[in-house]
Write a protein that holds these residues in place. Structure first.
Motif, PDB file in Angstrom:
ATOM      1  N   LEU A 100      55.192  -2.314  49.868  1.00 47.00           N
ATOM      2  CA  LEU A 100      55.248  -1.923  48.216  1.00 47.00           C
ATOM      3  C   LEU A 100      56.616  -2.255  47.626  1.00 47.00           C
ATOM      4  CD1 LEU A 100      54.025  -0.775  45.734  1.00 47.00           C
ATOM      5  CD2 LEU A 100      54.644   1.479  46.717  1.00 47.00           C
TER       6      LEU A 100
ATOM      7  N   ASP B  43      62.935   1.314  48.798  1.00 46.05           N
ATOM      8  CA  ASP B  43      62.318   1.553  49.869  1.00 46.05           C
ATOM      9  C   ASP B  43      62.000   3.077  49.787  1.00 46.05           C
ATOM     10  OD1 ASP B  43      61.860  -0.531  51.840  1.00 46.05           O
ATOM     11  OD2 ASP B  43      63.986  -0.872  52.178  1.00 46.05           O
ATOM     12  N   ARG B  44      63.009   4.073  49.344  1.00 44.28           N
ATOM     13  CA  ARG B  44      62.566   5.468  49.445  1.00 44.28           C
ATOM     14  C   ARG B  44      61.301   5.616  48.572  1.00 44.28           C
ATOM     15  NH1 ARG B  44      68.564   5.323  49.052  1.00 44.28           N
ATOM     16  NH2 ARG B  44      68.424   5.464  46.854  1.00 44.28           N
ATOM     17  N   LEU B  45      61.328   4.856  47.312  1.00 40.18           N
ATOM     18  CA  LEU B  45      60.016   5.158  46.606  1.00 40.18           C
ATOM     19  C   LEU B  45      58.998   4.732  46.987  1.00 40.18           C
ATOM     20  CD1 LEU B  45      58.937   5.784  43.632  1.00 40.18           C
ATOM     21  CD2 LEU B  45      59.320   3.398  43.063  1.00 40.18           C
ATOM     22  N   ALA B  46      58.941   3.625  47.844  1.00 43.44           N
ATOM     23  CA  ALA B  46      57.828   3.226  48.611  1.00 43.44           C
ATOM     24  C   ALA B  46      57.313   4.123  49.774  1.00 43.44           C
ATOM     25  CB  ALA B  46      58.089   1.720  49.401  1.00 43.44           C
TER      26      ALA B  46
ATOM     27  N   ARG C 125      58.172   7.400  49.906  1.00 43.69           N
ATOM     28  CA  ARG C 125      57.476   8.706  49.288  1.00 43.69           C
ATOM     29  C   ARG C 125      56.070   8.523  48.915  1.00 43.69           C
ATOM     30  NH1 ARG C 125      61.034   9.144  45.285  1.00 43.69           N
ATOM     31  NH2 ARG C 125      62.760   9.836  46.724  1.00 43.69           N
ATOM     32  N   ARG C 126      55.757   7.420  48.295  1.00 42.39           N
ATOM     33  CA  ARG C 126      54.405   7.097  47.997  1.00 42.39           C
ATOM     34  C   ARG C 126      53.422   6.953  49.239  1.00 42.39           C
ATOM     35  NH1 ARG C 126      51.291   5.065  43.653  1.00 42.39           N
ATOM     36  NH2 ARG C 126      49.652   3.612  44.248  1.00 42.39           N
ATOM     37  N   GLN C 127      53.893   6.450  50.036  1.00 45.47           N
ATOM     38  CA  GLN C 127      53.290   6.312  51.471  1.00 45.47           C
ATOM     39  C   GLN C 127      53.150   7.607  52.092  1.00 45.47           C
ATOM     40  OE1 GLN C 127      55.218   3.926  54.470  1.00 45.47           O
ATOM     41  NE2 GLN C 127      53.222   3.179  55.194  1.00 45.47           N
TER      42      GLN C 127
ATOM     43  N   LEU D 125      52.942  10.402  50.377  1.00 44.69           N
ATOM     44  CA  LEU D 125      51.818  11.151  49.632  1.00 44.69           C
ATOM     45  C   LEU D 125      50.502  10.660  49.703  1.00 44.69           C
ATOM     46  CD1 LEU D 125      53.929  11.428  46.334  1.00 44.69           C
ATOM     47  CD2 LEU D 125      53.321  13.239  47.837  1.00 44.69           C
ATOM     48  N   THR D 126      50.226   9.364  50.045  1.00 50.44           N
ATOM     49  CA  THR D 126      48.768   9.089  50.195  1.00 50.44           C
ATOM     50  C   THR D 126      48.310   8.990  51.777  1.00 50.44           C
ATOM     51  OG1 THR D 126      49.741   6.713  50.568  1.00 50.44           O
ATOM     52  CG2 THR D 126      49.172   7.418  48.247  1.00 50.44           C
ATOM     53  N   SER D 127      49.292   9.255  52.627  1.00 53.13           N
ATOM     54  CA  SER D 127      48.745   9.497  54.088  1.00 53.13           C
ATOM     55  C   SER D 127      48.387  10.741  54.463  1.00 53.13           C
ATOM     56  CB  SER D 127      49.908   9.011  54.868  1.00 53.13           C
ATOM     57  OG  SER D 127      51.016   9.911  54.895  1.00 53.13           O
TER      58      SER D 127
END
Length: 323
Positions: free
Chosen positions: A271, A312-315, A317-319, A321-323
């Motif tokens: 991402l 990378d930190r944003l991706a 964090r999103r990963q 949250l969705t896992s």
């Protein structure tokens, strides 16, 4: 510092192989200056790499054979004007290898794309030599005179790029520019449209070989296509150019498949790579259209290099949250 493994050497070798169609096309269209650039950049890159490794107390042979220095050299040889004086490509490579890579700890630690750092340095330092390209395929003797002579004849043999002509146009429509200016081709620049097709072919080869993922190229090309379509105001004299012109002019395909995909200075997560490519595409269009430089690839990539850790930190964090 860990020595480079066979996987890294194989990836660098495939990148060099993918550059061959573009190099052959550039040699066909612009002549001997391409070969001079390639030889000067390669020799300087290997020399700077060896000297830097020796001064830092690292083994020379394994790092010299990993191919990263040659990749930077080839990208600069492609990106730099093909009839620039001999010292220009040597300066660009010197900055790329010593400051862009070894000043930060060597391969695997550089926060900026080394080739783009070297390119940006010479673009800012020597703008006249960097904004003029050959208007035709010159003979060997003429090319030697321009590259290794005093450079006083450069204006007689060279002219601005298509993107530069477009930025400074105030009176002609796009149709009139394409009809009256020999540097325009069918989609973009007469030379650059073929080069972009060649580098697109090389990029597809690298994608098929899974040297890198699709995220950064798709993000860059998609963002550039979207914003150029959104801002396209027809073919009038104040036009910023059609989406096809932006895709097949300048260094678009080289940027998408060979520069934005540089693994060290770019993000790690898929991402983040997609967002990195989108940012590069948007910045390239903004610089081309309203900036002081006709292309803007180097500055776009370097600016996005600064944001790569945040992406990378944003991706991540999103990963999470969705896992």
């Amino acid at each position: 510092m860990q020595t480079p493994d066979s996987r890294q050497r194989n990836a660098m070798g495939q990148v060099l192989l993918a550059c061959v169609p573009g190099l052959l096309c550039l040699l066909w269209l612009q002549g001997w200056g391409v070969l001079f650039n390639l030889l000067l950049c390669s020799a300087t890159a290997l020399t700077c790499e060896a000297v830097s490794l020796y001064l830092r107390g690292h083994p020379i042979r394994p790092f010299l054979s990993d191919g990263s220095a040659l990749v930077s050299a080839v990208l600069l040889a492609i990106a730099l004007p093909t009839l620039a004086p001999w010292w220009l490509p040597m300066t660009a490579v010197l900055v790329a290898i010593t400051l862009g890579k070894h000043a930060f700890g060597g391969v695997g630690r550089n926060p900026f794309n080394p080739a783009m750092l070297g390119y940006a340095f010479v673009l800012l330092s020597f703008p006249l030599q960097m904004t003029h390209w050959p208007t035709g395929n010159l003979q060997l003797t003429d090319s030697l005179s321009l590259v290794f002579g005093d450079g006083t004849q450069i204006d007689a043999w060279a002219g601005p790029t298509v993107l530069d002509v477009l930025r400074h146009n105030r009176s002609l429509t796009l149709d009139e520019l394409f009809a009256s200016n020999p540097s325009f081709g069918n989609l973009g620049g007469r030379t650059s449209e073929w080069l972009n097709l060649a580098f697109l072919l090389g990029g597809i080869f690298l994608l098929q070989r899974r040297v890198f993922s699709w995220h950064a190229p798709a993000g860059l090309l998609g963002a550039l296509l979207f914003v150029s379509l959104l801002c396209w105001n027809g073919s009038g004299s104040d036009s910023h150019g059609s989406p096809l012109l932006h895709l097949f002019s300048g260094s678009t395909m080289l940027a998408a498949f060979f520069i934005a995909t540089e693994p060290v200075s770019g993000p790690r997560l898929p991402l983040a790579r997609l967002l990195f490519g989108i940012g590069c595409g948007l910045l390239i269009y903004l610089i081309r259209t309203w900036g002081s430089y006709p292309d803007g690839t180097a500055f776009a990539v370097l600016l996005m290099n600064l944001g790569a850790p945040a992406l990378d930190r944003l991706a991540a964090r999103r990963q999470a949250l969705t896992s």
